[in-house]
Scaffold this active site. Structure first.
Site, mmCIF file in Angstrom:
data_model
loop_
_atom_site.group_PDB
_atom_site.id
_atom_site.type_symbol
_atom_site.label_atom_id
_atom_site.label_comp_id
_atom_site.label_asym_id
_atom_site.label_seq_id
_atom_site.Cartn_x
_atom_site.Cartn_y
_atom_site.Cartn_z
ATOM 1 N N ASN A 7 58.417 -33.383 -108.473
ATOM 2 C CA ASN A 7 59.122 -34.800 -108.731
ATOM 3 C C ASN A 7 60.464 -34.043 -109.428
ATOM 4 O O ASN A 7 60.532 -33.641 -110.501
ATOM 5 C CB ASN A 7 58.790 -35.633 -109.963
ATOM 6 C CG ASN A 7 59.578 -36.722 -110.249
ATOM 7 O OD1 ASN A 7 60.440 -37.043 -109.553
ATOM 8 N ND2 ASN A 7 59.228 -37.380 -111.264
ATOM 9 N N LYS A 9 63.249 -35.706 -109.761
ATOM 10 C CA LYS A 9 64.117 -36.546 -110.508
ATOM 11 C C LYS A 9 65.480 -36.514 -109.814
ATOM 12 O O LYS A 9 65.561 -36.366 -108.569
ATOM 13 C CB LYS A 9 64.087 -36.392 -112.044
ATOM 14 C CG LYS A 9 62.651 -36.093 -112.528
ATOM 15 C CD LYS A 9 62.357 -36.036 -113.956
ATOM 16 C CE LYS A 9 60.976 -36.023 -114.180
ATOM 17 N NZ LYS A 9 60.782 -35.826 -115.735
ATOM 18 N N HIS A 89 56.644 -44.423 -113.123
ATOM 19 C CA HIS A 89 57.097 -43.351 -113.805
ATOM 20 C C HIS A 89 57.744 -43.800 -115.193
ATOM 21 O O HIS A 89 58.477 -44.751 -115.224
ATOM 22 C CB HIS A 89 58.248 -42.382 -112.951
ATOM 23 C CG HIS A 89 58.131 -41.136 -113.892
ATOM 24 N ND1 HIS A 89 58.877 -40.813 -114.902
ATOM 25 C CD2 HIS A 89 57.769 -39.901 -113.465
ATOM 26 C CE1 HIS A 89 58.944 -39.620 -115.356
ATOM 27 N NE2 HIS A 89 58.044 -39.014 -114.424
ATOM 28 N N GLU A 91 60.072 -42.765 -116.842
ATOM 29 C CA GLU A 91 61.666 -43.163 -117.122
ATOM 30 C C GLU A 91 61.913 -44.171 -116.395
ATOM 31 O O GLU A 91 62.831 -44.986 -116.875
ATOM 32 C CB GLU A 91 62.049 -41.877 -116.206
ATOM 33 C CG GLU A 91 62.049 -40.632 -117.078
ATOM 34 C CD GLU A 91 62.251 -39.294 -116.401
ATOM 35 O OE1 GLU A 91 62.240 -39.213 -115.368
ATOM 36 O OE2 GLU A 91 61.558 -38.161 -116.874
ATOM 37 N N GLU A 169 50.239 -39.427 -117.487
ATOM 38 C CA GLU A 169 51.387 -38.514 -118.074
ATOM 39 C C GLU A 169 51.843 -39.322 -119.404
ATOM 40 O O GLU A 169 52.368 -40.269 -119.651
ATOM 41 C CB GLU A 169 52.614 -38.884 -117.075
ATOM 42 C CG GLU A 169 52.334 -38.480 -115.682
ATOM 43 C CD GLU A 169 53.768 -37.895 -115.158
ATOM 44 O OE1 GLU A 169 53.926 -36.776 -114.998
ATOM 45 O OE2 GLU A 169 54.630 -38.791 -115.104
ATOM 46 N N GLY A 175 58.947 -33.646 -120.082
ATOM 47 C CA GLY A 175 60.151 -33.051 -120.393
ATOM 48 C C GLY A 175 60.468 -32.598 -121.790
ATOM 49 O O GLY A 175 61.487 -31.968 -122.152
ATOM 50 N N SER A 212 55.230 -31.567 -118.811
ATOM 51 C CA SER A 212 55.373 -30.332 -119.197
ATOM 52 C C SER A 212 54.449 -29.322 -118.601
ATOM 53 O O SER A 212 53.961 -28.246 -119.373
ATOM 54 C CB SER A 212 55.379 -29.984 -120.705
ATOM 55 O OG SER A 212 56.526 -30.888 -121.252
HETATM 56 P P1 PGA Z 1 58.078 -32.761 -116.793
HETATM 57 O O1 PGA Z 1 58.014 -33.972 -116.025
HETATM 58 O O2 PGA Z 1 57.122 -31.867 -115.937
HETATM 59 O O3 PGA Z 1 59.482 -32.173 -116.747
HETATM 60 O O4 PGA Z 1 57.429 -32.818 -118.220
HETATM 61 C C1 PGA Z 1 56.856 -34.730 -115.533
HETATM 62 C C2 PGA Z 1 57.261 -35.812 -114.877
HETATM 63 O O5 PGA Z 1 58.208 -36.731 -115.218
HETATM 64 O O6 PGA Z 1 56.420 -36.463 -114.072
#
Ligand code: PGA
Length: 254
Positions: A7, A9, A89, A91, A169, A175, A212
């Site tokens: 992803n 983003k 997601h 976000e 997640e 992140g 992460s």
């Molecule tokens: P990350 O993000 O690997 O940077 O923690 C995962 C995600 O947002 O799906």
């Protein structure tokens, strides 16, 4: 077989970077989710990996278009060769105020339009601090709301199982560089699979872990049979990480 979803983003800012990343990510059992603006060009590069969108709009007029400024329909995505779509997601939920109601509609629109949703669920830190039982309760509730519309779908259970993926997640692990422990992730994923089997009659649905994940720790998750793959954000933008992740995923897919 393990699946890795990259992803990107809102990255990278230029097409050149996107094409470089796409080349590095083009491997079997990989799903690449670039920003909408790069879907078409990235799609041309990918020969082995599948193309995904990071979001979609739930309205799907028969023509594939309509008066929905700023939105993208299932049909438009499909016309670009998109196969998967990330739905719900964290976000989108927390930064853009997407509710479970909206997510349930998007999930249904994707499924009925022939895209494979990757439905993201997971608890935030406040809930997790109360313990894993509280986190399970939250995820159960989220799943119940987000999968609400599937009973109205005219689609067999058998094909449903093959047509969507869940990504667990935990929001606090996204992140932050602090992934969940593989033990806790596996416990939650087993719980989700059990729910899907008993409450929805959807055994064998694939459940990924996200939060992460990088080239160093991915093996700690993928070594568990129950974890069907990973959803990767930050590390999917770094060439070296991408190569490492693909190598490890291949080892565990044999
Ligand atoms: P990350 O993000 O690997 O940077 O923690 C995962 C995600 O947002 O799906």
């Amino acid at each position: 077989m393990k699946i890795v979803v990259f992803n990107w983003k809102m990255n990278p800012p230029f097409l050149r970077g996107a094409l470089r990343l796409a080349k590095a990510s083009d491997a079997k059992n990989v799903v690449v989710a670039p920003p909408f603006v790069f879907l078409e060009e990235v799609g041309k590069i990918l020969k082995k990996a599948q193309l995904a969108a990071q979001d979609l709009f739930y309205e799907s007029p028969p023509t594939g278009g309509g008066a929905f400024t700023g939105e993208v329909s299932v049909k438009e995505l499909k016309n670009l060769g998109v196969k998967y779509v990330i739905v719900g997601h964290s976000e989108r939920r927390y930064k853009f105020g997407e509710t479970d109601k909206i997510i349930a509609k998007k999930f249904k629109a994707a499924l009925s339009g022939g895209l494979m949703p990757v439905l993201c669920v997971g608890e935030d830190l406040k809930i997790r601090r109360k313990g894993i039982a509280a986190a399970k309760k939250f995820v159960k509730d989220q799943l119940q709301k987000d999968l609400k519309e599937i009973s109205s779908l005219v689609i067999s259970r058998k094909s449903l199982v093959r047509n969507f993926v869940i990504a667990y997640e935990p929001v606090w692990a996204i992140g932050t560089g602090k992934s969940d422990t593989p033990q806790d992730a596996v416990e939650m994923i087993k719980f989700i699979k059990k729910l899907l089997t008993t409450n929805y009659k959807l055994p064998a649905t694939k459940v990924l872990y996200g939060g992460s994940v990088d080239g160093k720790n991915i093996g700690d998750f993928l070594k568990y049979l129950e974890i069907d793959g990973a959803l990767v954000g930050g590390a999917s933008l770094k060439m070296k990480e991408v190569k490492g992740i693909i190598r490890v995923a291949n080892e565990y897919s044999r």
